[in-house]
Motif scaffolding. Structure first.
Motif, PDB file in Angstrom:
ATOM      1  N   ILE A   1      15.847  19.934 -26.272  1.00  9.63           N
ATOM      2  CA  ILE A   1      16.654  18.962 -25.769  1.00  9.63           C
ATOM      3  C   ILE A   1      15.575  17.732 -25.490  1.00  9.63           C
ATOM      4  O   ILE A   1      14.761  18.035 -24.447  1.00  9.63           O
ATOM      5  N   ARG A   2      15.943  16.425 -25.647  1.00  9.38           N
ATOM      6  CA  ARG A   2      14.957  15.420 -25.799  1.00  9.38           C
ATOM      7  C   ARG A   2      15.593  14.277 -25.201  1.00  9.38           C
ATOM      8  O   ARG A   2      16.259  13.471 -25.919  1.00  9.38           O
ATOM      9  N   PRO A   3      15.856  13.890 -23.839  1.00  8.17           N
ATOM     10  CA  PRO A   3      16.259  12.534 -23.367  1.00  8.17           C
ATOM     11  C   PRO A   3      15.497  11.429 -23.946  1.00  8.17           C
ATOM     12  O   PRO A   3      14.259  11.483 -23.893  1.00  8.17           O
ATOM     13  N   SER A   4      15.994  10.572 -24.113  1.00  4.59           N
ATOM     14  CA  SER A   4      15.172   9.034 -24.619  1.00  4.59           C
ATOM     15  C   SER A   4      14.690   8.585 -23.195  1.00  4.59           C
ATOM     16  O   SER A   4      15.007   8.648 -22.292  1.00  4.59           O
ATOM     17  N   PRO A   5      13.411   7.765 -23.295  1.00  5.28           N
ATOM     18  CA  PRO A   5      12.944   7.131 -22.308  1.00  5.28           C
ATOM     19  C   PRO A   5      13.838   6.327 -21.426  1.00  5.28           C
ATOM     20  O   PRO A   5      13.329   6.399 -20.135  1.00  5.28           O
ATOM     21  N   ASP A   6      14.820   5.732 -21.856  1.00  2.00           N
ATOM     22  CA  ASP A   6      15.728   4.977 -21.017  1.00  2.00           C
ATOM     23  C   ASP A   6      16.907   5.696 -20.390  1.00  2.00           C
ATOM     24  O   ASP A   6      17.952   5.321 -19.604  1.00  2.00           O
ATOM     25  N   ASN A   7      17.012   7.078 -20.825  1.00  2.00           N
ATOM     26  CA  ASN A   7      17.864   7.890 -20.447  1.00  2.00           C
ATOM     27  C   ASN A   7      19.247   7.686 -20.909  1.00  2.00           C
ATOM     28  O   ASN A   7      20.236   8.560 -20.493  1.00  2.00           O
ATOM     29  N   ASN A   8      19.440   6.782 -22.173  1.00  2.00           N
ATOM     30  CA  ASN A   8      20.795   6.661 -22.636  1.00  2.00           C
ATOM     31  C   ASN A   8      21.114   7.562 -23.649  1.00  2.00           C
ATOM     32  O   ASN A   8      22.318   7.668 -23.674  1.00  2.00           O
ATOM     33  N   LEU A   9      20.274   8.117 -24.383  1.00  2.94           N
ATOM     34  CA  LEU A   9      20.472   8.966 -25.306  1.00  2.94           C
ATOM     35  C   LEU A   9      19.747  10.289 -25.159  1.00  2.94           C
ATOM     36  O   LEU A   9      18.839  10.488 -24.043  1.00  2.94           O
ATOM     37  N   VAL A  10      20.425  11.460 -25.793  1.00  2.00           N
ATOM     38  CA  VAL A  10      19.736  12.661 -25.955  1.00  2.00           C
ATOM     39  C   VAL A  10      19.707  13.113 -27.586  1.00  2.00           C
ATOM     40  O   VAL A  10      20.687  13.003 -28.118  1.00  2.00           O
ATOM     41  N   ALA A  11      18.549  13.506 -27.827  1.00  3.64           N
ATOM     42  CA  ALA A  11      18.275  14.304 -29.153  1.00  3.64           C
ATOM     43  C   ALA A  11      18.466  15.584 -28.892  1.00  3.64           C
ATOM     44  O   ALA A  11      17.477  16.210 -27.844  1.00  3.64           O
ATOM     45  N   LEU A  12      19.124  16.263 -29.622  1.00  2.15           N
ATOM     46  CA  LEU A  12      19.261  17.873 -29.576  1.00  2.15           C
ATOM     47  C   LEU A  12      19.157  18.402 -30.948  1.00  2.15           C
ATOM     48  O   LEU A  12      19.550  17.720 -32.002  1.00  2.15           O
TER      49      LEU A  12
END
Length: 332
Positions: free
Chosen positions: A207-218
């Motif tokens: 689970i990896r949220p993007s630095p700006d918290n707008n996206l999540v990579a799963l």
């Protein structure tokens, strides 16, 4: 540095430890009157490095810390009793965040900023650890005996309400993928219960949220890199990891593939499975591209699933930064 006995150490590098006398710390005032009273006493680590230890609370001390994530505002950790908690870095105003222009004042002093150790010891006030809502009871579908989830991550702190809200209203949230569960839960300090995101593609290996918290990579249970909006309202792209050169499909007993970690009980099952598959790192490059380190290559996956590869002689180390990605490798 977070220790499993429920202590966090904040280090100051390249600075000798302040001189201490038999009656106290020379030049430093100790004013704390809580469980962190001794945290104001600096401890020498080397001739030019010292640290301040802080307690993460009674439960962390009694049951231990089984896993932790350090983010820019503090430490999110999981105790041996299965409780997720948040501890914010101390600052000078007692809120844990500081006001405008003061955020991170104590940490600034530790890192050689304009405020020195005298300010840190005399006026930095640590907050008590705050507890996240507990997860719903999960069915036992794994032989794992620890309190660890399959994977989890911190959604970096943001303002609750409006950006003009009190600094003490800034908080971090957690994404947790339980062992054996197809869904994902969001834990917030301002909520009384865990929020079920109602997904069916888990458990998620990463689970990896993007630095700006707008996206999540799963990384889904069928080994796809899935990029979605952080509210899970939009699915943006998918990338098939199993088709990558160097990917090795791990069996259910992936610990047998990693004999050095076979008896390691402090690493989430999802991370162990990633290592068994040959994936060492998954990090964001800025806020619209995901980088994957897979054995001797780095794969950069763009917003629409397109990718480009870079080859290395050895497995590189990836470090995400706000505006890009740092790749560390012996040959470049």
């Amino acid at each position: 540095m977070v220790l499993d006995e429920g202590i966090v150490r904040i280090y100051r590098l390249l600075t000798p430890c302040p001189i201490q006398s038999s009656t106290g710390t020379k030049g430093l005032r100790t004013t704390a009157k809580n469980s962190n009273e001794q945290a104001q006493q600096p401890v020498e680590a080397t001739s030019n490095t010292y640290y301040l230890p802080y307690s993460l609370g009674q439960e962390a001390t009694e049951t231990g810390v089984v896993d932790a994530h350090v983010y820019e505002g503090g430490v999110a950790f999981l105790t041996g009793a299965g409780t997720y908690s948040d501890w914010q870095f101390p600052t000078g105003d007692g809120t844990g965040w500081g006001g405008e222009g003061k955020s991170g004042a104590a940490v600034d002093g530790l890192n050689g900023g304009s405020r020195g150790p005298e300010f840190l010891a005399s006026s930095a006030t640590p907050l008590e650890a705050r507890t996240f809502p507990r997860l719903p009871a999960q069915p036992v579908t794994s032989s794992a005996t620890s309190a660890l989830p399959f994977s989890w991550s911190v959604l970096s702190a943001s303002f609750v309400g409006t950006p003009s809200a009190s600094p003490s209203m800034r908080e971090a949230s957690l994404f947790v993928s339980p062992v054996g569960s197809p869904t994902l839960y969001k834990l917030s300090l301002s909520q009384l219960a865990a929020q079920d995101m109602r997904l069916d593609r888990g458990p998620f290996y990463a689970i990896r949220p993007s630095p700006d918290n707008n996206l999540v990579a799963l990384v889904t249970s069928d080994w796809k890199l899935w990029v979605v909006s952080s509210d899970f309202g939009r699915s943006l792209s998918e990338f098939e990891l199993a088709d990558c050169e160097g990917f090795a499909q791990p069996d259910q007993n992936h610990r047998s593939v990693l004999p050095s970690l076979a008896h390691e009980s402090t690493i989430p099952e999802g991370e162990l499975a990633l290592r068994a598959a040959g994936i060492s790192h998954i990090e964001w490059c800025g806020s619209n591209t995901v980088a994957i380190a897979l054995r001797d290559q780095v794969i950069i996956v763009g917003p629409f699933g397109d990718s480009i590869k870079y080859y290395y002689r050895e497995t590189p180390y990836l470090r995400s930064e706000l505006d890009g990605l740092r790749i560390l490798s012996p040959d470049r």
